[in-house]
Structure formats: C-alpha cells, structure tokens
Design a protein around this motif. Sequence first.
Motif, PDB file in Angstrom:
ATOM      1  N   VAL A 280       0.828  -1.209   0.000  1.00  0.00           N
ATOM      2  CA  VAL A 280       0.000   0.000   0.000  1.00  0.00           C
ATOM      3  C   VAL A 280       0.858   1.254   0.000  1.00  0.00           C
ATOM      4  N   THR A 281       1.927   1.235   0.798  1.00  0.00           N
ATOM      5  CA  THR A 281       2.809   2.413   0.864  1.00  0.00           C
ATOM      6  C   THR A 281       3.416   2.709  -0.501  1.00  0.00           C
ATOM      7  N   GLY A 282       3.881   1.662  -1.179  1.00  0.00           N
ATOM      8  CA  GLY A 282       4.458   1.862  -2.503  1.00  0.00           C
ATOM      9  C   GLY A 282       3.447   2.392  -3.502  1.00  0.00           C
ATOM     10  N   ALA A 283       2.202   1.884  -3.437  1.00  0.00           N
ATOM     11  CA  ALA A 283       1.169   2.361  -4.352  1.00  0.00           C
ATOM     12  C   ALA A 283       0.863   3.841  -4.126  1.00  0.00           C
ATOM     13  N   ILE A 284       0.822   4.241  -2.858  1.00  0.00           N
ATOM     14  CA  ILE A 284       0.534   5.649  -2.552  1.00  0.00           C
ATOM     15  C   ILE A 284       1.661   6.546  -3.048  1.00  0.00           C
ATOM     16  N   ILE A 285       2.899   6.155  -2.765  1.00  0.00           N
ATOM     17  CA  ILE A 285       4.043   6.998  -3.147  1.00  0.00           C
ATOM     18  C   ILE A 285       4.146   7.114  -4.664  1.00  0.00           C
ATOM     19  N   THR A 286       4.033   5.994  -5.364  1.00  0.00           N
ATOM     20  CA  THR A 286       4.148   6.050  -6.824  1.00  0.00           C
ATOM     21  C   THR A 286       2.978   6.811  -7.453  1.00  0.00           C
ATOM     22  N   GLY A 287       1.781   6.659  -6.906  1.00  0.00           N
ATOM     23  CA  GLY A 287       0.637   7.392  -7.437  1.00  0.00           C
ATOM     24  C   GLY A 287       0.784   8.890  -7.265  1.00  0.00           C
ATOM     25  N   VAL A 288       1.211   9.295  -6.062  1.00  0.00           N
ATOM     26  CA  VAL A 288       1.409  10.729  -5.805  1.00  0.00           C
ATOM     27  C   VAL A 288       2.534  11.273  -6.676  1.00  0.00           C
ATOM     28  N   ALA A 289       3.626  10.499  -6.819  1.00  0.00           N
ATOM     29  CA  ALA A 289       4.740  10.954  -7.643  1.00  0.00           C
ATOM     30  C   ALA A 289       4.303  11.128  -9.095  1.00  0.00           C
ATOM     31  N   PHE A 290       3.500  10.191  -9.601  1.00  0.00           N
ATOM     32  CA  PHE A 290       3.020  10.296 -10.976  1.00  0.00           C
ATOM     33  C   PHE A 290       2.172  11.553 -11.168  1.00  0.00           C
ATOM     34  N   CYS A 291       1.244  11.778 -10.263  1.00  0.00           N
ATOM     35  CA  CYS A 291       0.362  12.946 -10.399  1.00  0.00           C
ATOM     36  C   CYS A 291       1.148  14.246 -10.296  1.00  0.00           C
ATOM     37  N   LEU A 292       2.079  14.346  -9.335  1.00  0.00           N
ATOM     38  CA  LEU A 292       2.868  15.564  -9.196  1.00  0.00           C
ATOM     39  C   LEU A 292       3.738  15.805 -10.428  1.00  0.00           C
ATOM     40  N   TYR A 293       4.288  14.735 -10.975  1.00  0.00           N
ATOM     41  CA  TYR A 293       5.144  14.880 -12.160  1.00  0.00           C
ATOM     42  C   TYR A 293       4.342  15.441 -13.335  1.00  0.00           C
ATOM     43  N   TRP A 294       3.151  14.871 -13.583  1.00  0.00           N
ATOM     44  CA  TRP A 294       2.364  15.349 -14.708  1.00  0.00           C
ATOM     45  C   TRP A 294       1.709  16.691 -14.433  1.00  0.00           C
ATOM     46  N   ILE A 295       1.495  17.027 -13.173  1.00  0.00           N
ATOM     47  CA  ILE A 295       1.048  18.392 -12.862  1.00  0.00           C
ATOM     48  C   ILE A 295       2.136  19.388 -13.242  1.00  0.00           C
ATOM     49  N   GLY A 296       3.400  19.031 -12.948  1.00  0.00           N
ATOM     50  CA  GLY A 296       4.510  19.891 -13.365  1.00  0.00           C
ATOM     51  C   GLY A 296       4.592  20.021 -14.878  1.00  0.00           C
ATOM     52  N   LEU A 297       4.395  18.913 -15.602  1.00  0.00           N
ATOM     53  CA  LEU A 297       4.405  18.987 -17.060  1.00  0.00           C
ATOM     54  C   LEU A 297       3.227  19.805 -17.589  1.00  0.00           C
ATOM     55  N   ALA A 298       2.088  19.707 -16.909  1.00  0.00           N
ATOM     56  CA  ALA A 298       0.937  20.522 -17.317  1.00  0.00           C
ATOM     57  C   ALA A 298       1.248  22.008 -17.159  1.00  0.00           C
ATOM     58  N   ARG A 299       1.943  22.339 -16.084  1.00  0.00           N
ATOM     59  CA  ARG A 299       2.345  23.740 -15.875  1.00  0.00           C
ATOM     60  C   ARG A 299       3.286  24.206 -16.993  1.00  0.00           C
ATOM     61  N   LEU A 300       4.242  23.367 -17.366  1.00  0.00           N
ATOM     62  CA  LEU A 300       5.133  23.721 -18.469  1.00  0.00           C
ATOM     63  C   LEU A 300       4.357  23.862 -19.777  1.00  0.00           C
TER      64      LEU A 300
END
Length: 382
Positions: A297-317
């Motif tokens: 569960v911990t790994g799923a949460i961390i990877t999910g949050v990392a994915f969303c934050l990464y693409w939020i940054g790309l959306a900003r760019l």
Amino acid sequence: MGPVFGLQGKLADWRREGFIDADQAERIAAFEAGRGRPKLALALAVLGAFTIGVGIIAIIAANWDEIPISLRLGLHVAVNLGLGGTIWYWARQHSPDLEARVEGGVLLLSLSTLGLIAHIGQSFQLQGTTAGLLGGWLLLATPFTWALARGGLNRWVWTLGLFGWLLATLDEHHHWLNRHHLMTSCVALSAAAFYALRAACPPLPPAWARYCGQVSVGAVIAGLTIMLLIVQPLHGHAASAETQIDALIGAGIGLLALVAAHLLVPSDRRGSLRIGLGLALALAPPLSILPLLLSGVTGAIITGVAFCLYWIGLARLALMAHQTNWFRLAVALIAVRVFVAYLDAAGGLMATGLGLVLAGLVLIALAFGASRVMSWGKGRGA
C-alpha cells in the motif's frame, strides 16, 4: 488554363498596387501551374519502373544459382551507387517538384542497403546476428539519411532501426549486463546520447536536431509513465536485490547524463520553461524505478502521488508554452492514474454490482473535472 489566366490577372493587379514584385509574381505563377499539372504521366512512369524492377527480381530469383556471386553483388552495389547518385543530383536541384522523389529515393536506398547487407551474409554463409545486421545498416544508412532525408517517414524508419539495434544489442548481452548491474544504465545512457545529438558537431540539419530532441523527450517521459501507470499496479512485490541495485545505479547515471545532455545546448540553460523541461527529464529516471523499490500500500501511494505531481509539473510547463494538447494529455493521464488508484482501493467491490456503480460514478466525476480543467487550460493557453 482558365484558372492560370485568371491568376495572371490577379498577379498583375497585385503588382500594380505594390503588394508583390515581379520575382514574387513569377514564383507564385510557377507554383500554381505546378499544382495543376496532371499526375497521370508520373504515375504511369512509377508503375512502369516498379514493374521492370519486379521483373528483374523475378529473373534473378529464377536463375539465382546460375549467377556468379561476384556478378550478383556487383550489380547490387552498382544499383545502390546509381540510386545514391541520382538522389544526390535531385537534392542539389532544390526544387519542390523533386522533394517527393528525394524522399522516396532515400527510402528505397535505405531498404536496398539493408538488403545488400543480408545479400552479402547469405552469399558467404556468414553467421551474423540481428544486432550485427541492423548495426551495419545504421553505419551505412545514417550518413545519406541525415544528409538527404527531410520527411518524417525516413526519420522514423531510421529511428525504428536504431531502437531495434539497441534492443537486439541489449538482448544479446543481457547476461553480462545483468551480472554487472548495467542494464538500466545502458538504457538511460542511450536516451541521453540521443538527446545530446541536438548539440552534435558538426551540427545536424535543424529538422533532425528538433526531431532528436522530441523523440528523446517523448521516450523518457513515456518510459516513466509506463512504469508508474502500468507496471506499478501490476507489480505486487518488490524486485530482487540485484534488480534494485541495477535500477539505483541506472537512475543515478541517467539523472546526471540527461542533465549534461540538456546543458550542452546554450539556449536550454536560459528561461524557466527550458530549465523546467530539463529538470523534468532529469527526474524521470529516479522516479521510474520506484515500482522496483516499493511494494504494498505504501508503494502504491508513493508512486501514485509521484506520478500525479510529475504530470502536474508537465501541465504547468505546457501552459507556459501555450501547448494546450500537452495540457489536456496531462489532465487525462492524471485522471486515469486516480481511477487506477481507486480500483486498487476498491478491491473486492469491483466484483459486485455496487463496485460497478461506484466505478461509473467515479468515471463521470473524473470526466466532469477533466473537462472543467481543460477548459480553464485552453483559456490560459489562448
């Protein structure tokens, strides 16, 4: 001829009013006349040449054992040299009417070069590998493809050949690479080297430089997305210690290599947009190995949050660059990742009618939220 005469009258009026000069009028008239030129003769000529080529191949195939090896190979080399000289002559003319011929000729020469390498191997019974075949083709085809090709088709053929050679080489040496923890490093260095081609000396043609940057950026970001969006939900347990060590080494090397490749181009060192893109590329290797290091569960949460934050940054760019299509892609991928996380959390509910109802409601809510955010992004982009 009527439309041409009508165009001549318009051009004369534009010249009298000072909108264009005589040279511009002549070029416009030539271009429009060329557009209306009948293509039947050219189509018949291409069909005739193709028929002759098929006939020659059929004659050679029927008498293959009777033709000496030196004659077969000599004719193949002569055909390649003649085709290359013809393409070079067409390219030197700088005529729009010859651009299609140049692109088609480069493609034919590229395929004929691959056939020549296979022909040599078959004639002398050489025990080669797929990596050797593609490597020889790249060695021979790269110079004339880079120098003459301007269309997307030839660039993609060359890229597919390069990726095929890379995959075949990694597969051929995978035991040694895995034993020395270098598999991930080779993949990361390959992407960085392709990205660094933008700063090649002597410089590549502008179309090729842009293409290398776009393909490498797309490959790096696509690799990260696949790892965090698809691999992680299917990966139920952490990888072995050997695989983790390989991934950690490759992530560190990939981060440094991509930073160095980005900084090789002086214009990429200035402006928040270009610096942000370089940072996004550098972060891709470390983030992409998270599914191999984390589980549960911990790994799923961390990877999910990392994915969303990464693409939020790309959306900003994407907003900063006024690229609304990339912004929409980012929103869609984030929505998909949230839905995947919901599926993981729902567990056994998906086997029941209640789970399906909840899944439908989540999809509708995501669709509504995505449409609102896309509308906002489109307004910002405008």
